[in-house]
Design an enzyme around this catalytic site. Sequence first.
Site, PDB file in Angstrom:
ATOM      1  N   GLY A  48       0.833  -1.191   0.000  1.00 46.46           N
ATOM      2  CA  GLY A  48       0.000   0.000   0.000  1.00 46.46           C
ATOM      3  C   GLY A  48       0.870   1.242   0.000  1.00 46.46           C
ATOM      4  N   GLN A  53       2.988   9.866   1.251  1.00 49.01           N
ATOM      5  CA  GLN A  53       4.257   9.144   1.244  1.00 49.01           C
ATOM      6  C   GLN A  53       5.109   9.478   0.018  1.00 49.01           C
ATOM      7  OE1 GLN A  53       2.288   5.181   2.263  1.00 49.01           O
ATOM      8  NE2 GLN A  53       4.320   5.012   3.194  1.00 49.01           N
ATOM      9  N   CYS A  95       6.143  -0.029   7.257  1.00 48.68           N
ATOM     10  CA  CYS A  95       5.740   1.132   6.467  1.00 48.68           C
ATOM     11  C   CYS A  95       6.878   1.492   5.517  1.00 48.68           C
ATOM     12  CB  CYS A  95       5.425   2.294   7.398  1.00 48.68           C
ATOM     13  SG  CYS A  95       4.908   3.799   6.557  1.00 48.68           S
ATOM     14  N   LEU A  96       6.542   1.785   4.272  1.00 45.70           N
ATOM     15  CA  LEU A  96       7.564   2.164   3.299  1.00 45.70           C
ATOM     16  C   LEU A  96       8.257   3.468   3.689  1.00 45.70           C
ATOM     17  CD1 LEU A  96       5.730   1.246  -0.036  1.00 45.70           C
ATOM     18  CD2 LEU A  96       7.496  -0.063   1.176  1.00 45.70           C
ATOM     19  N   HIS A 137      -4.171   1.146   7.629  1.00 43.54           N
ATOM     20  CA  HIS A 137      -2.829   1.730   7.674  1.00 43.54           C
ATOM     21  C   HIS A 137      -2.746   2.938   6.727  1.00 43.54           C
ATOM     22  CE1 HIS A 137       1.681   1.465   7.946  1.00 43.54           C
ATOM     23  NE2 HIS A 137       1.549   2.103   6.796  1.00 43.54           N
ATOM     24  N   GLU A 138      -3.196   2.752   5.491  1.00 40.09           N
ATOM     25  CA  GLU A 138      -3.117   3.841   4.506  1.00 40.09           C
ATOM     26  C   GLU A 138      -4.069   4.976   4.868  1.00 40.09           C
ATOM     27  OE1 GLU A 138      -0.578   3.782   2.685  1.00 40.09           O
ATOM     28  OE2 GLU A 138      -0.155   1.659   3.007  1.00 40.09           O
ATOM     29  N   HIS A 141      -2.466   7.225   7.252  1.00 34.09           N
ATOM     30  CA  HIS A 141      -1.545   8.174   6.607  1.00 34.09           C
ATOM     31  C   HIS A 141      -2.289   9.443   6.180  1.00 34.09           C
ATOM     32  CE1 HIS A 141       2.418   6.441   6.329  1.00 34.09           C
ATOM     33  NE2 HIS A 141       1.933   5.272   5.906  1.00 34.09           N
TER      34      HIS A 141
END
Length: 173
Positions: A48, A53, A95-96, A137-138, A141
């Site tokens: 995701g 991000q 997380c990226l 999660h997204e 963000h």
Amino acid sequence: MVRKIVKFGDPVLETVCDPVPESEFGSPQLHALVQDMFQTMYDARGVGLAAPQVGIPKRLTVIDCTAAEGEGERHVLINPEIVSEEGRQLGEEGCLSIPGFQEKVARPAKIRTRARTEDGEWFELEAKELLARAICHENDHLNGVLFLHHVSRLKRKIIKRKIRNLRKRGEWD
């Protein structure tokens, strides 16, 4: 085009994002952004990615829980809202934007979300397990919340200290 993923410490990651405006739905720019986000997510081997991000404070996420195996079930959620939650699941989350760190995070086991497509059509999606986790999660963000906010204060402090040390050594850009 693969975009640069913003890392922990950049203020955009803790900013509440603005909705994608009506005028952008169906535009070539929005379609290009979505494609860039998928390419960036696949390149980073994530499941995701949220617009902040890649430095864009808009309410847009892309998700593909099969990304590790190549393009699979792609989801684009624009201006999403979680309308219901059921149960609980506890699982490893990373997380990226915080590469190299994973912690156990509690999330709903099942959710229903309402969002818009790239062309502005509203839809609802029911998700469970990994997809529910990824959507939550997204969505976090988009509200300026990182998975670190869901771990204990002690674990958060340890991770932040490790990131400060990486930054001092020039290993965190």
